[in-house]
Design an enzyme around this catalytic site. Structure first.
Site, PDB file in Angstrom:
ATOM      1  N   GLY A   3       2.810  -0.894   4.189  1.00  0.00           N
ATOM      2  CA  GLY A   3       2.482   0.167   4.136  1.00  0.00           C
ATOM      3  C   GLY A   3       4.371   1.188   3.571  1.00  0.00           C
ATOM      4  N   LYS A  39       0.063   3.768  -0.320  1.00  0.00           N
ATOM      5  CA  LYS A  39      -1.493   5.264   0.583  1.00  0.00           C
ATOM      6  C   LYS A  39      -0.191   6.503  -0.752  1.00  0.00           C
ATOM      7  CE  LYS A  39       0.028   3.481   4.287  1.00  0.00           C
ATOM      8  NZ  LYS A  39       0.096   3.565   6.412  1.00  0.00           N
ATOM      9  N   GLU A  95      -5.463  -4.424  10.584  1.00  0.00           N
ATOM     10  CA  GLU A  95      -4.520  -3.456  11.265  1.00  0.00           C
ATOM     11  C   GLU A  95      -4.666  -2.805  12.004  1.00  0.00           C
ATOM     12  OE1 GLU A  95      -2.719  -2.528   6.541  1.00  0.00           O
ATOM     13  OE2 GLU A  95      -4.113  -0.970   7.217  1.00  0.00           O
ATOM     14  N   ASN A  98       0.961  -1.332   0.023  1.00  0.00           N
ATOM     15  CA  ASN A  98       0.174   0.147   0.465  1.00  0.00           C
ATOM     16  C   ASN A  98       0.818   1.268   0.249  1.00  0.00           C
ATOM     17  OD1 ASN A  98      -1.990   1.944   0.444  1.00  0.00           O
ATOM     18  ND2 ASN A  98      -2.472   1.797   2.675  1.00  0.00           N
ATOM     19  N   GLU A 148      -6.826   4.845   7.407  1.00  0.00           N
ATOM     20  CA  GLU A 148      -6.802   6.387   7.190  1.00  0.00           C
ATOM     21  C   GLU A 148      -7.916   7.161   6.681  1.00  0.00           C
ATOM     22  OE1 GLU A 148      -3.173   5.608   5.532  1.00  0.00           O
ATOM     23  OE2 GLU A 148      -2.385   5.022   6.650  1.00  0.00           O
ATOM     24  N   SER A 154       3.293  -1.868  10.415  1.00  0.00           N
ATOM     25  CA  SER A 154       4.628  -1.921  10.633  1.00  0.00           C
ATOM     26  C   SER A 154       5.943  -3.071  10.494  1.00  0.00           C
ATOM     27  CB  SER A 154       5.368  -0.894  12.063  1.00  0.00           C
ATOM     28  OG  SER A 154       4.484   0.179  12.199  1.00  0.00           O
ATOM     29  N   GLY A 202       2.479   3.332  10.828  1.00  0.00           N
ATOM     30  CA  GLY A 202       3.401   4.096  10.561  1.00  0.00           C
ATOM     31  C   GLY A 202       4.062   4.126  11.462  1.00  0.00           C
ATOM     32  N   HIS A 261      -9.406   1.482   4.806  1.00  0.00           N
ATOM     33  CA  HIS A 261      -8.359   1.832   5.437  1.00  0.00           C
ATOM     34  C   HIS A 261      -8.610   2.229   6.490  1.00  0.00           C
ATOM     35  CE1 HIS A 261      -3.855   2.432   6.197  1.00  0.00           C
ATOM     36  NE2 HIS A 261      -3.938   1.833   6.210  1.00  0.00           N
TER      37      HIS A 261
HETATM   38  P1  PGA Z   1       2.870   0.746   7.560  1.00  0.00           P
HETATM   39  O1  PGA Z   1       1.395   0.369   6.877  1.00  0.00           O
HETATM   40  O2  PGA Z   1       3.390  -0.331   6.926  1.00  0.00           O
HETATM   41  O3  PGA Z   1       3.592   1.561   7.014  1.00  0.00           O
HETATM   42  O4  PGA Z   1       2.332   0.411   8.901  1.00  0.00           O
HETATM   43  C1  PGA Z   1       0.418  -0.586   6.776  1.00  0.00           C
HETATM   44  C2  PGA Z   1      -0.982  -0.004   5.950  1.00  0.00           C
HETATM   45  O5  PGA Z   1      -1.276   1.292   6.530  1.00  0.00           O
HETATM   46  O6  PGA Z   1      -1.335  -0.613   5.489  1.00  0.00           O
END
Ligand code: PGA
Length: 254
Positions: free
Chosen positions: A231, A11, A164, A9, A96, A210, A170, A94
């Site tokens: 991500g 983003k 998640e 992803n 976000e 992460s 993140g 997601h």
């Molecule tokens: P991250 O994001 O691996 O940067 O923690 C994962 C995601 O939000 O899909």
């Protein structure tokens, strides 16, 4: 047996040329790794270019969002009819999107339905906030999200779910393999109740939050975890290739 799936992803990262360079830097290596589904989810603006670069390879394409109508006066939105020309998958719900764009389960449910009707495979994201986790509400929150997001949807093996936890996205603070596996087993039992046991056994459920090349093995060795939604680490070609190749070594269906 469930085929492992690793999705990147990206983003809101990579301008067009950066997206193309990133794909060029990893497509051959990714293509050569068998037994794992590999899905790249770049920004909308780069989907067509990435599609060209992965043509003829085993790498697949996903979008990061979509609207639940085919067409019309919905300024700024992207239709499933546009995405199906390019993509196999679409990330929906997601955290976000839930957090910054106020997407509620009701809307996510409409999107999941529409994705299936349009031939797109949804990667449905669910996860609890840090406060919900600390107050012991994880099970309640996850049950609520999965049930609401899948209301009125017939059992299908084409669904992918990504667990998640928001506190792990993140932050560099991933869940442990055991923690993630416990919640993912819970999701599988929710699916068995909502749909049936047979379908629950074939739906892929990923962990996200992460994930890096240093911790992927911890997740992949767990029985209920079928891959990862990655991500930050998916923006580095060598990291992403390593995550996919470790997954193949530990869990491929070859
Ligand atoms: P991250 O994001 O691996 O940067 O923690 C994962 C995601 O939000 O899909």
């Amino acid at each position: 047996m469930r085929k492992p799936l690793i999705a990147g992803n990206w983003k809101m990262n990579t301008k067009l040329e950066e997206a193309k360079s990133l794909v060029r830097a990893m497509v051959t290596e990714l293509d050569n790794i068998a037994g794992v589904e590999k899905v790249l989810c770049p920004p909308f603006i780069s989907l067509a270019a990435v599609k060209e670069l992965i043509k003829g390879t085993s790498v697949e394409l996903g979008a990061q969002n979509m609207y639940f109508e085919d067409k019309g006066a919905y300024t700024g939105e992207t239709s499933p009819l546009m995405l199906i020309e390019l993509c196999d998958y679409v990330i929906l719900g997601h955290s976000e999107r839930r957090q910054y764009f106020f997407e509620k389960d009701e809307v996510i449910n409409k999107k999941v339905k529409k994705a299936f009707e349009s031939g797109l495979k949804p990667i449905l994201c669910v996860g609890e906030s840090p406060e919900e986790n600390e107050s012991g509400k994880t099970e309640q929150i996850i049950t609520g999200q999965v049930t609401a997001d899948l209301t009125g949807i017939s059992p299908t093996s084409q669904l992918v779910i990504a667990y998640e936890p928001i506190w792990a996205i993140g932050t560099g603070e991933a869940a442990t393999g055991k923690q993630a596996n416990a919640t993912i087993s819970l999701i599988r039992s929710i699916l068995a109740n909502l749909w049936n046991k047979e379908t629950a056994e074939v739906v892929r459920i990923l962990y996200g939050g992460s994930v890096t090349s240093s911790n992927i093995a911890e997740f992949i060795v767990e029985a209920d975890i079928d891959g990862a939604l990655v991500g930050g680490a998916s923006l580095k070609a060598n990291e992403f290739v390593s995550i996919v190749s470790q997954t193949a070594n530990l869990k491929s269906t070859r």
